[in-house]
Write an enzyme that holds these catalytic residues in place. Sequence first.
Site, PDB file in Angstrom:
ATOM      1  N   LYS A 143       0.820  -1.218   0.000  1.00  0.00           N
ATOM      2  CA  LYS A 143       0.000   0.000   0.000  1.00  0.00           C
ATOM      3  C   LYS A 143       0.854   1.268   0.000  1.00  0.00           C
ATOM      4  CE  LYS A 143      -2.199  -1.044   3.785  1.00  0.00           C
ATOM      5  NZ  LYS A 143      -1.654  -2.361   4.121  1.00  0.00           N
TER       6      LYS A 143
ATOM      7  N   ARG B 186     -10.437   0.686   8.077  1.00  0.00           N
ATOM      8  CA  ARG B 186     -10.105  -0.708   8.373  1.00  0.00           C
ATOM      9  C   ARG B 186     -11.293  -1.491   8.906  1.00  0.00           C
ATOM     10  NH1 ARG B 186      -3.976  -1.131  10.646  1.00  0.00           N
ATOM     11  NH2 ARG B 186      -2.993  -0.067   8.909  1.00  0.00           N
TER      12      ARG B 186
ATOM     13  N   ARG C  87      10.969  -6.334   5.827  1.00  0.00           N
ATOM     14  CA  ARG C  87      10.811  -4.910   6.113  1.00  0.00           C
ATOM     15  C   ARG C  87      11.238  -4.597   7.547  1.00  0.00           C
ATOM     16  NH1 ARG C  87       4.966  -2.137   5.596  1.00  0.00           N
ATOM     17  NH2 ARG C  87       4.687  -2.954   7.692  1.00  0.00           N
TER      18      ARG C  87
ATOM     19  N   ARG D 253      11.411  -1.470  12.072  1.00  0.00           N
ATOM     20  CA  ARG D 253      10.067  -1.260  12.619  1.00  0.00           C
ATOM     21  C   ARG D 253       9.751  -2.344  13.634  1.00  0.00           C
ATOM     22  NH1 ARG D 253       5.477   0.273   8.270  1.00  0.00           N
ATOM     23  NH2 ARG D 253       4.236  -0.690   9.901  1.00  0.00           N
TER      24      ARG D 253
ATOM     25  N   ARG E 105      -1.387  -9.097  13.482  1.00  0.00           N
ATOM     26  CA  ARG E 105      -1.885  -8.080  12.545  1.00  0.00           C
ATOM     27  C   ARG E 105      -2.649  -8.727  11.397  1.00  0.00           C
ATOM     28  NH1 ARG E 105       3.236  -5.024  10.939  1.00  0.00           N
ATOM     29  NH2 ARG E 105       1.849  -3.726   9.706  1.00  0.00           N
TER      30      ARG E 105
END
Length: 189
Positions: free
Chosen positions: A14, A89, A128, A134, A145
Amino acid sequence: MLNIVIFGAPGSGKGTQSERIVEKYGINHISTGDVLRAEIKNGTELGKTAKGYIDQGQLIPDELMIDILASVFDSFKDSKGVIFDGFPRTIAQAEALKKMLAERGQDVSVMLDLEVPEDELMVRLIKRGKDSGRADDNEETIKKRLHVYHSQTSPLIDWYKNEKKYQHINGLGTMDGIFADICEAVDKL
């Protein structure tokens, strides 16, 4: 105005595709994730509250997100449009977004659904996390998630189909190939 909702599981691309859409179409980008990370970094009350939810892999409560979104949206004067990245969401958020936009004489133009298989999402997110540091990109939190996404967020697909705003995008392939599919969908609007 061109108001796009970009949709997909964590790691579906995204953010990457949003940047390209912003560049090509000259619209503004609202990434709820980026906004929240900035609030956390700045140590604001919202940031502290949000951090508790994010660290647990949970969604931020609707009221908080809608207030943030309206404020950011209203800050874009003379905009050609907005891409909403990470919002809505839930169906309640989608309804609130529709209402918020309607109050401003706007509507969602299209919802782009970047679909990526879960095994590929895990690979992307773990990479990532290693590359960016992160904290929410670790295997345990990723699994939470993805569970939250499938249970709470994926019902939005049917909601946007009913709104006649849904557009499926295959999120596997090259970034350029995926972007070409996105442009084809947007250019038809």
